[in-house]
Design an enzyme around this catalytic site. Structure first.
Site, mmCIF file in Angstrom:
data_model
loop_
_atom_site.group_PDB
_atom_site.id
_atom_site.type_symbol
_atom_site.label_atom_id
_atom_site.label_comp_id
_atom_site.label_asym_id
_atom_site.label_seq_id
_atom_site.Cartn_x
_atom_site.Cartn_y
_atom_site.Cartn_z
ATOM 1 N N ASP A 111 4.307 96.703 24.945
ATOM 2 C CA ASP A 111 5.330 95.755 25.311
ATOM 3 C C ASP A 111 5.269 96.322 23.351
ATOM 4 O O ASP A 111 7.090 95.943 22.679
ATOM 5 C CB ASP A 111 5.135 94.796 25.326
ATOM 6 N N ASP A 172 6.926 98.878 34.225
ATOM 7 C CA ASP A 172 7.608 98.574 32.793
ATOM 8 C C ASP A 172 7.472 99.294 31.387
ATOM 9 O O ASP A 172 7.980 99.263 30.569
ATOM 10 C CB ASP A 172 7.315 96.502 32.498
#
Length: 394
Positions: A111, A172
């Site tokens: 992330d 993601d």
């Protein structure tokens, strides 16, 4: 037709479609509300706080710089500056962007792409002060690149395996590849671009079903690269189509085609987009999972009520706009327009002073984990603003 020519000719096709468009008026309204909301939000935050969600009562919840979505608020501020040219929001965006520099020396996972590209990446795009941005941006890209395994051909998503996985890769992760391709282009680090292409290619091979819906998570054997399991974490079931996961897939492959010109990525984006056009409800905002109870294709059980996910709708809208520019397919632009107008309605768009100073209501974080259900979430705002900015350029 190569990528550049496709974009040029498709831009000509859509340029005549936006005259007298209600989305243009909506965009002005949203950014005026954003200036009010985000100014108030900034006054609520300490140096170590980032806005995370607001609950149904409008209470703001914050997180530290290490939260996976810490780049979205500064990124939203950059979009406000881009659209309004208000230098006060440029300064505000700088303030919140600079606070994320601590991530370079801290513990992160995949992330870091969201955290740094949405903040520093937009700063780099909108300012000329590369000396203050590039060291952090390139260091983040290299840090992300070190998570790559040539055995699996992918970037490892999580280190906290919860006793369930060996080498988990989530859909993601496609979003974070833009950090790599952009850094490679800026600094000529070809290995970073190669990592992004490998990850996208392997994900395309292993993450998708025959109908072009995607699993949330694929677990790999790090010693052999073999697939161990395909499952969900945030979706309804291992066999269901988690809405935000489908949004990440649409956005990720559209972006990767733009970044690389690889036709396989273009074809994948189109197939995912066409699948979504068939599944989305009339107003364009998906239920949190396309197969959840209450959704049009839902299962027969009633263990959880139907809840829409504005964040998934916003991500899709942004991706549909870009894919329309690449294909000229009017259905993509029409869906994006529908989604933006729905998100700009009273049902979803907050009034000034409400909603914990976020813009959008009715997003879902992780339904199966009982976390952040039917709330305001920072990444919904970010992709909503991005979509509106992209639309304004048509």
């Amino acid at each position: 037709m190569n990528n550049t020519l496709r974009i040029f000719f498709c831009a000509l096709l859509v340029s005549s479609c936006t005259a007298n468009d209600p989305v243009i008026g909506l965009t002005d309204k949203v950014f005026e509300i954003a200036k009010i909301q985000y100014s108030a939000m900034d006054s609520c935050l300490t140096e170590r706080q980032n806005p995370c969600i607001a609950d149904k009562e409008g209470r703001l919840r914050t997180a530290g710089q290490g939260w996976w979505g810490s780049g979205f608020f500064p990124g939203s501020l950059w979009y406000v500056y881009e659209y309004t040219a208000d230098t006060g929001f440029r300064d505000l965006a700088w303030k919140h962007t600079d606070r994320l520099s601590v991530l370079i020396d801290g513990k992160t996972d995949h992330d870091i792409g969201f955290q740094i590209h949405c903040s520093y990446g937009n700063a780099l795009r909108l300012t000329r002060d590369s000396s203050a941005i590039l060291p952090t941006y390139i260091a983040a890209a290299q840090k992300l690149g070190r998570r790559f395994s040539p055995v699996t051909g992918t970037i490892k998503s999580w280190d906290n395996l919860r006793g369930r996985w060996t080498y988990p890769v989530i859909i993601d992760n496609m979003m974070n590849l833009e950090l790599l391709t952009n850094a490679a282009r800026i600094c000529g680090i070809d290995s970073l671009a190669s990592i992004a292409v490998s990850h996208a290619s392997t994900t395309m091979k292993n993450h998708f079903r025959k109908d072009y819906t995607t699993w949330h998570l694929v677990d790999y054997d790090p010693a052999t690269g073999a697939v161990i399991s395909k499952e969900t974490v945030q979706g309804y079931s291992d066999d269901s189509a988690w809405a935000r996961g489908q949004a990440w897939a649409l956005y990720g492959y559209t972006m990767m085609y733009r970044e690389t010109g690889i036709e396989d990525f273009f074809e994948q984006a189109v197939k995912v987009a066409d699948m979504l056009l068939d599944k989305l409800p009339e107003d364009g905002i998906p239920y949190w999972d396309f197969n959840a109870p209450g959704a049009p294709e839902g299962f027969s059980s009633s263990d959880c009520p139907p809840v829409r996910d504005a964040s998934a709708g916003a991500i899709m809208a942004s991706a549909f706009i870009e894919l329309n520019m690449l294909t000229g397919k009017k259905a993509y632009l029409e869906m994006a327009r529908t989604q933006l107008l729905t998100l700009g309605s009273d049902e979803y768009l907050a009034k000034p002073g409400e909603n914990g100073f976020f813009l959008l209501k009715h997003s879902v974080g992780s339904y199966p984990e009982g976390r952040d259900i039917d709330v305001a979430i920072s990444y919904a705002d970010y992709y909503f603003l991005e979509a509106l900015v992209r639309y304004s350029r048509l």
